[in-house]
Each structure stands twice: as structure tokens, then as C-alpha cells.
Design a protein around this motif. Structure first.
Motif, PDB file in Angstrom:
ATOM      1  N   LEU A  59       1.094  -1.065   0.607  1.00  0.00           N
ATOM      2  CA  LEU A  59       0.039   0.132   0.148  1.00  0.00           C
ATOM      3  C   LEU A  59       0.959   1.346   0.227  1.00  0.00           C
ATOM      4  N   PHE A  60       1.641   1.367   0.572  1.00  0.00           N
ATOM      5  CA  PHE A  60       2.470   2.229   0.839  1.00  0.00           C
ATOM      6  C   PHE A  60       4.101   1.901   1.329  1.00  0.00           C
ATOM      7  N   TYR A  61       5.518   3.153   0.731  1.00  0.00           N
ATOM      8  CA  TYR A  61       6.728   2.870   0.485  1.00  0.00           C
ATOM      9  C   TYR A  61       7.477   4.505   0.933  1.00  0.00           C
ATOM     10  N   GLY A  62       7.862   4.492   2.106  1.00  0.00           N
ATOM     11  CA  GLY A  62       8.006   6.413   2.199  1.00  0.00           C
ATOM     12  C   GLY A  62       8.461   5.578   3.708  1.00  0.00           C
ATOM     13  N   GLU A  63       7.907   7.442   4.491  1.00  0.00           N
ATOM     14  CA  GLU A  63       8.075   7.929   5.766  1.00  0.00           C
ATOM     15  C   GLU A  63       7.772   6.976   6.579  1.00  0.00           C
ATOM     16  N   MET A  64       7.790   7.267   7.591  1.00  0.00           N
ATOM     17  CA  MET A  64       7.084   5.965   9.285  1.00  0.00           C
ATOM     18  C   MET A  64       5.706   6.915   8.829  1.00  0.00           C
ATOM     19  N   GLU A  65       5.678   7.979   9.412  1.00  0.00           N
ATOM     20  CA  GLU A  65       4.868   9.335   9.495  1.00  0.00           C
ATOM     21  C   GLU A  65       3.852   8.597   8.403  1.00  0.00           C
ATOM     22  N   GLY A  66       4.311   8.652   7.457  1.00  0.00           N
ATOM     23  CA  GLY A  66       3.306   8.451   6.034  1.00  0.00           C
ATOM     24  C   GLY A  66       2.753   6.286   5.557  1.00  0.00           C
TER      25      GLY A  66
END
Length: 124
Positions: A59-66
Motif C-alpha cells: 500500500l505504501f513505501y516511504g517515511e514512517m509518518e506516512g
């Protein structure tokens, strides 16, 4: 005298063979129970997705908050499949489900894409 010796040999041979048969049958029962427990363990691990030859949906790949935001958003939907957050330096990933084959993953992806249009299937 020869008949008596011959009959003793026959009796002793019969006793030895009977003992061997009894031991063979008991070892087969032990082996069957071990095989059954291994099969049930494999099925359990398979259901839990312990094997890495599975498909998953990212679903997602990126920074921890996101990643936290996306995972929370997914959990609020209360869909069937479990989500998990993985860290791969320097980014976080949010994965959903563990599917045996691509067809199952594609079916789930149709549902997931309603809320997460950028989701895609991968085989880690």
C-alpha cells in the motif's frame, strides 16, 4: 534327535519373526503420528503465511509518518486481510495479506484498490 532339533529351530525362527513383525508395526504407528503432526504443522504455518513464497499487496513505501497513517487508514476499513509495517532502510512499507497464488492476490487487490488506488501486488 534330528527332528527335535529341527522343530526347535522352527520355533525359534517363528518367535524371532513374530518379534520383528511386532516391532515393525509399532514403528509404523510412530512414523504415522510423526507424519500427521508434521502435516498439521505445515498447514498451520501455511495459513499464517510463514513461508516467503507468497504474494502480498503493498500500500505504501516511504517515511514512517506516512506509513503509520496508511496503516491506520487501512485498519479502520476492517477488511479481511492483516496489514503489517516493514522497515527497509531508509523507508517503511505497508503490506497487506499473504496469498498463495497470484489469483488470490489479484482478487484482494480489486477490493484494496477501491481505497488505495496506488496499491500493487509484489512477491517479496
Amino acid at each position: 534327535m534330528f527332528k527335535r532339533l529341527n522343530s526347535r529351530i522352527v520355533v525359534i525362527t517363528a518367535l524371532i519373526m513374530a518379534g520383528n513383525i511386532a516391532r515393525a508395526q509399532s514403528s509404523e504407528k510412530i512414523q504415522e503420528s510423526k507424519i500427521e503432526s508434521l502435516i498439521s504443522m505445515k498447514i498451520s504455518m501455511d495459513k499464517k503465511g510463514k513461508f516467503q513464497d507468497r504474494f502480498t499487496i503493498q500500500l505504501f513505501y516511504g517515511e514512517m509518518e506516512g506509513a503509520k497513517k496508511i496503516e491506520t487508514q487501512y485498519k479502520e476499513l476492517e477488511l479481511t486481510w492483516e496489514s503489517k509495517m516493514e522497515y527497509e532502510a531508509p523507508n517503511f512499507k505497508v503490506w497487506v495479506g499473504s496469498y498463495r497464488n497470484k489469483l488470490d492476490a489479484e482478487r484482494a487487490l480489486l477490493e484494496v484498490k477501491k481505497e488505495f488506488p496506488n496499491a500493487f501486488i509484489l512477491k517479496p
